[in-house]
Design a protein around this motif. Structure first.
Motif, PDB file in Angstrom:
ATOM      1  N   GLU A  76       0.827  -1.204   0.000  1.00  0.00           N
ATOM      2  CA  GLU A  76       0.000   0.000   0.000  1.00  0.00           C
ATOM      3  C   GLU A  76       0.865   1.259   0.000  1.00  0.00           C
ATOM      4  O   GLU A  76       0.546   2.254  -0.672  1.00  0.00           O
ATOM      5  CB  GLU A  76      -0.927  -0.006   1.215  1.00  0.00           C
ATOM      6  N   THR A  77       1.951   1.213   0.757  1.00  0.00           N
ATOM      7  CA  THR A  77       2.840   2.386   0.803  1.00  0.00           C
ATOM      8  C   THR A  77       3.449   2.658  -0.564  1.00  0.00           C
ATOM      9  O   THR A  77       3.487   3.806  -1.027  1.00  0.00           O
ATOM     10  CB  THR A  77       3.949   2.154   1.836  1.00  0.00           C
ATOM     11  N   TYR A  78       3.908   1.600  -1.237  1.00  0.00           N
ATOM     12  CA  TYR A  78       4.537   1.809  -2.543  1.00  0.00           C
ATOM     13  C   TYR A  78       3.507   2.132  -3.621  1.00  0.00           C
ATOM     14  O   TYR A  78       3.827   2.808  -4.601  1.00  0.00           O
ATOM     15  CB  TYR A  78       5.377   0.592  -2.922  1.00  0.00           C
ATOM     16  N   ALA A  79       2.281   1.672  -3.451  1.00  0.00           N
ATOM     17  CA  ALA A  79       1.228   2.094  -4.369  1.00  0.00           C
ATOM     18  C   ALA A  79       0.969   3.593  -4.224  1.00  0.00           C
ATOM     19  O   ALA A  79       0.805   4.315  -5.221  1.00  0.00           O
ATOM     20  CB  ALA A  79      -0.051   1.302  -4.105  1.00  0.00           C
ATOM     21  N   GLU A  80       0.946   4.072  -2.987  1.00  0.00           N
ATOM     22  CA  GLU A  80       0.790   5.508  -2.754  1.00  0.00           C
ATOM     23  C   GLU A  80       1.996   6.284  -3.277  1.00  0.00           C
ATOM     24  O   GLU A  80       1.847   7.389  -3.823  1.00  0.00           O
ATOM     25  CB  GLU A  80       0.614   5.766  -1.256  1.00  0.00           C
ATOM     26  N   LEU A  81       3.174   5.689  -3.137  1.00  0.00           N
ATOM     27  CA  LEU A  81       4.375   6.331  -3.674  1.00  0.00           C
ATOM     28  C   LEU A  81       4.274   6.490  -5.183  1.00  0.00           C
ATOM     29  O   LEU A  81       4.670   7.530  -5.747  1.00  0.00           O
ATOM     30  CB  LEU A  81       5.615   5.514  -3.300  1.00  0.00           C
ATOM     31  N   GLY A  82       3.756   5.483  -5.862  1.00  0.00           N
ATOM     32  CA  GLY A  82       3.568   5.582  -7.308  1.00  0.00           C
ATOM     33  C   GLY A  82       2.588   6.671  -7.681  1.00  0.00           C
ATOM     34  O   GLY A  82       2.805   7.415  -8.652  1.00  0.00           O
TER      35      GLY A  82
END
Length: 294
Positions: A76-82
């Motif tokens: 979820e964190t890396y999806a938000e980062l994207g």
């Protein structure tokens, strides 16, 4: 030995100067292949280490070892980062943070290098200023935030003031150490050849101190980024630190962690750039040759 053999050896003659010995090209090619394999293996190990840590964090969050109320899953964190990377505001905040970082580093360098050369070249000046340096250097820069806010407000000038103060000292000390570490024999040799002071500085002192200066700049770069983000966190100055505080205040934890990752990536990128420049400019120095050989 027969006369024919002697004549044949004489006709062959010695190998021309500069001609590589037999097998030298194959040996150099083999060394290059080994170095390339080593770099690929090291890169693979680093990537594997990062993926292992991220996978462990994801697993701990999913199974409940880490509360998702405070530690959202890594995916979820890396999806938000994207999503952040695809938007304009993130790059604007990065630019604001790096703007203060760059201005502060430049001003600190322009101040610290000439002062360091002066103090390192003169023992009397060094002893005269040593107590002042040792007193000012340990002062926590965070303790100066109230003063900086009072004088400069919460804008760019406040961040630049704090960054200049905190980065001035490591650059200054490295320049002093570099100038004082010049081999006296080399100085005496240059003096015996009649080189004027300006030529001795450019040909002897500056090359000898260059690795120290590069180290000081690399250390100051990391400290400056930490302080820039800290000032934004504490005071609310525009930049990545302010964005982290806003995300935390609105309980947007994936965004908060994504911005923290961005801050780490920016620091890693800056350090990599400084290392690449250092290797490029100081490739003649033994320390860089040893690093390449490894």
């Amino acid at each position: 030995m027969s006369v024919e053999g002697t004549a044949s050896a004489a006709s062959a003659g010695p190998r021309e100067r500069g001609t590589p010995p037999p097998g030298a090209a194959q040996g150099a090619s083999r060394l290059r292949r080994l170095a390339e394999r080593r770099r690929v293996r090291d890169l693979g190990l680093r990537v594997a280490g990062v993926l292992t840590v991220l996978s462990a964090l994801e697993l701990c969050s999913r199974v409940g070892l880490l509360s998702q109320d405070w530690f959202p899953p890594v995916t979820e964190t890396y999806a938000e980062l994207g999503r952040l990377a695809a938007g304009h505001p993130l790059w604007t905040e990065i630019g604001r943070t790096l703007n203060g970082w760059l201005v502060g580093i430049v001003i600190a360098t322009l101040l610290a290098v000439p002062i360091g050369v002066l103090l390192g070249s003169n023992n009397t000046a060094y002893r005269f200023s040593r107590v002042v340096i040792e007193f000012c250097r340990p002062i926590p820069s965070v303790a100066l935030i109230p003063l900086a806010v009072l004088v400069y407000g919460v804008g760019l000038e406040m961040k630049v003031f704090l960054i200049v103060f905190v980065t001035f000292w490591p650059i200054l000390l490295q320049v002093i150490y570099g100038v004082r570490d010049v081999d006296p024999l080399v100085q005496d040799t240059a003096r015996s050849y009649g080189l004027p002071p300006s030529a001795r500085f450019l040909r002897v002192t500056l090359p000898s101190a260059a690795p120290y200066i590069a180290t000081g700049l690399r250390i100051a770069s990391s400290i400056a980024l930490v302080l820039a983000v800290t000032a934004e966190l504490v005071v609310g100055a525009p930049g990545l630190g302010q964005s982290i505080v806003v995300a935390q205040s609105n309980a947007l934890l994936p965004r908060m962690y994504a911005l923290i990752i961005v801050t780490g990536l920016v620091g890693w990128a800056l350090n990599s750039v400084f290392q690449a420049i250092e290797r490029r400019l100081l490739r003649w120095h033994p320390s860089q040759r040893r690093e390449v050989a490894q």
